[in-house]
Design an enzyme around this catalytic site. Structure first.
Site, PDB file in Angstrom:
ATOM      1  N   ASP A  49      -2.887  14.118  -4.213  1.00  0.00           N
ATOM      2  CA  ASP A  49      -3.187  15.511  -4.539  1.00  0.00           C
ATOM      3  C   ASP A  49      -4.568  15.642  -5.183  1.00  0.00           C
ATOM      4  OD1 ASP A  49      -2.719  14.545  -7.097  1.00  0.00           O
ATOM      5  OD2 ASP A  49      -1.312  16.131  -7.663  1.00  0.00           O
TER       6      ASP A  49
ATOM      7  N   SER B   5       1.325  10.227 -10.101  1.00  0.00           N
ATOM      8  CA  SER B   5       0.012  10.614  -9.611  1.00  0.00           C
ATOM      9  C   SER B   5      -1.020   9.498  -9.758  1.00  0.00           C
ATOM     10  CB  SER B   5      -0.441  11.890 -10.321  1.00  0.00           C
ATOM     11  OG  SER B   5      -1.564  12.447  -9.712  1.00  0.00           O
TER      12      SER B   5
ATOM     13  N   ASP C 271      -0.826   9.840  -5.334  1.00  0.00           N
ATOM     14  CA  ASP C 271       0.077  10.744  -4.612  1.00  0.00           C
ATOM     15  C   ASP C 271      -0.671  11.727  -3.727  1.00  0.00           C
ATOM     16  OD1 ASP C 271      -0.932  12.344  -6.668  1.00  0.00           O
ATOM     17  OD2 ASP C 271       0.927  13.490  -6.861  1.00  0.00           O
TER      18      ASP C 271
ATOM     19  N   ASP D 199      -5.968   9.799  -4.765  1.00  0.00           N
ATOM     20  CA  ASP D 199      -5.231   9.143  -5.844  1.00  0.00           C
ATOM     21  C   ASP D 199      -3.858   8.739  -5.322  1.00  0.00           C
ATOM     22  OD1 ASP D 199      -4.010  11.622  -5.712  1.00  0.00           O
ATOM     23  OD2 ASP D 199      -3.792  11.833  -7.878  1.00  0.00           O
TER      24      ASP D 199
END
Length: 445
Positions: free
Chosen positions: A244, A101, A242, A240
């Protein structure tokens, strides 16, 4: 029962240190394949972000899954919510995300989605953990799984995102800057907004495997702030690694956080009679959000920090909107998990319907001063249970005389203690936070 490997958001850690090693990923792939395999074969999707170690772990997981008799379909670099969506629409048995992430490139992690594109149930995680402690086996040669690539995954997800706004929607005339964090959204996010008519300037969209989240994205937003002002854009959007999480920047370069974005979406849904129930925030949500929603007669509840807890609370109440001030926003009317691109689109639609700028839309939420200090956690001592820390928290709470909040919690993804103080005067809030952080640091030393 405490989980041995799974944290609040899957399995995460430093690359090369257990359990983020190729041999563990091989075993994890096998354990997951055995857990998801019912009668005969099963089919698992694997996607990843752009960090260099993702290729190594993708191969290890693929081998382990094949050894368990699972077929594998590889998506390549894709946003985490895209993997949830594609797992559901391809009717796969599960989806696997290789990502850490918002963490730097030398971290990585694994999280799973169920066949419905939701977080994996606790009992399935427990089954995988149990299998991880058993000897690895290999199915008969004829039953070994096969691997293939899905070449049109990006296009499918782009169309899905565009479908979250009304047909015929155009953002023509809107100038935006997008920061992709050199991460998983670097291809799909610019395409979504451009295809909906916006003028898009893109930064941090040249991933090299090492630069993900490095001085960019939603956790390092200064570059986006500067670019929005330099380009005289209407707003900026920061993802960010990834995709999400999402934060925004208004035309003057001021950051608009997850609490404010949540408020804008909630008010829009209520005005259109589309808000089911209320809004779920977290213990870290600003008191100003709670007060602003109360003025609109929108119920608000707080879950523990972590999108899995926000999602669990939404499901328990049959509500549809929730999120964290860090930018994890969940819009269940469109998705099964937090989706930064779709959340950003809902904000843009809310602005369009009201004919407002981002500056104007956020103005009805008056945030209380909130200070967050991270303290590195080391040693075996639990500072949250230490008498001196408890006494300090009680002392600060008493001094605030009901005009603020104190919250100490351990991060679910990093070795940190987060010290949060919220009140009606910024200088005193900062002083209290620094005072508590110093005591926590002394206990951890």
């Amino acid at each position: 029962m405490a989980r041995k490997y799974f944290g609040t958001d899957g399995i995460r850690g430093r690359v090369g240190q257990f359990p983020i090693t190729p041999d563990f990923m091989l075993k994890l792939g096998w354990a997951a394949g055995m857990a998801f395999r019912k009668e005969g074969k099963c089919r698992i999707l694997i996607g990843k972000d752009t960090r260099i170690s993702g290729y190594m772990f993708e191969s290890a997981l693929e081998a382990g899954l094949a050894a368990a008799g699972a077929d594998v379909q590889l998506l390549g670099p894709m946003p985490t919510p895209a993997i949830a969506y594609l797992t559901r629409t391809f009717q796969a048995d599960a989806g696997i995300v290789i990502s850490a992430s918002h963490n730097p490139h030398d971290d990585n992690g694994i999280k799973f989605f169920s066949n419905e594109g939701t977080k994996l149930p606790d009992d399935v995680e427990a089954m995988i953990e149990e299998l991880l402690d058993q000897p690895m086996t290999v199915v008969e040669s004829a039953g070994i799984g096969k691997a293939s690539r899905i070449n049109d995954a990006s296009g499918r997800y782009i169309e899905f995102c565009k479908g979250s706004v009304p047909s015929g929607t155009s953002f023509k005339g809107l100038k935006i800057v997008i920061d992709c964090a050199h991460g998983a959204a670097y291809k799909v996010a610019p395409s979504v907004f451009r295809e909906l008519g916006a003028e898009v300037r893109v930064i941090s969209a040249q991933p090299d495997g090492l630069n993900i989240n490095d001085g960019c994205g939603s956790t390092h937003i200064a570059a986006l702030q500067a670019e929005v002002v330099a380009q005289q854009a209407d707003l900026g959007i920061a993802f960010d690694g990834d995709a999400d999480r999402v934060l925004m920047v208004d035309q003057y370069g001021a950051v608009v956080d997850g609490d404010e974005l949540l408020f804008i979406i909630a008010r829009d849904l209520q005005e259109r009679g589309r808000l089911r129930g209320g809004v779920v925030g977290t213990l870290m949500s600003n008191l100003g959000l709670e007060l602003a929603l109360a003025e609109l007669n929108i119920p608000f509840v707080r879950a523990k920090v972590g999108d899995r807890y926000v999602i669990a609370e939404l499901l328990a109440r049959n509500w549809q909107l929730g999120g964290e001030n860090s930018g994890h926003l969940v819009c269940f009317q469109h998705t099964t998990t937090g989706d930064a691109i779709i959340a950003a689109l809902q904000v843009l639609m809310a602005l369009k319907r009201r004919g407002q700028s981002l500056v104007e839309a956020r103005s009805d939420l008056k945030k209380c001063p909130q200070v967050l200090v991270n303290v590195r956690l080391s040693g075996a001592v639990d500072p949250l249970e230490h008498p001196s820390v408890k006494e300090a928290c009680a002392r600060v709470t008493e001094r605030m005389a009901g005009r603020g909040r104190v919250l100490l919690r351990k991060s679910g993804t990093e070795p940190l203690v987060r010290v949060m103080v919220e009140g009606d005067e910024e200088s005193s809030v900062r002083g209290y936070a620094d005072e508590l952080a110093k005591i926590v640091a002394e206990v951890c030393a």
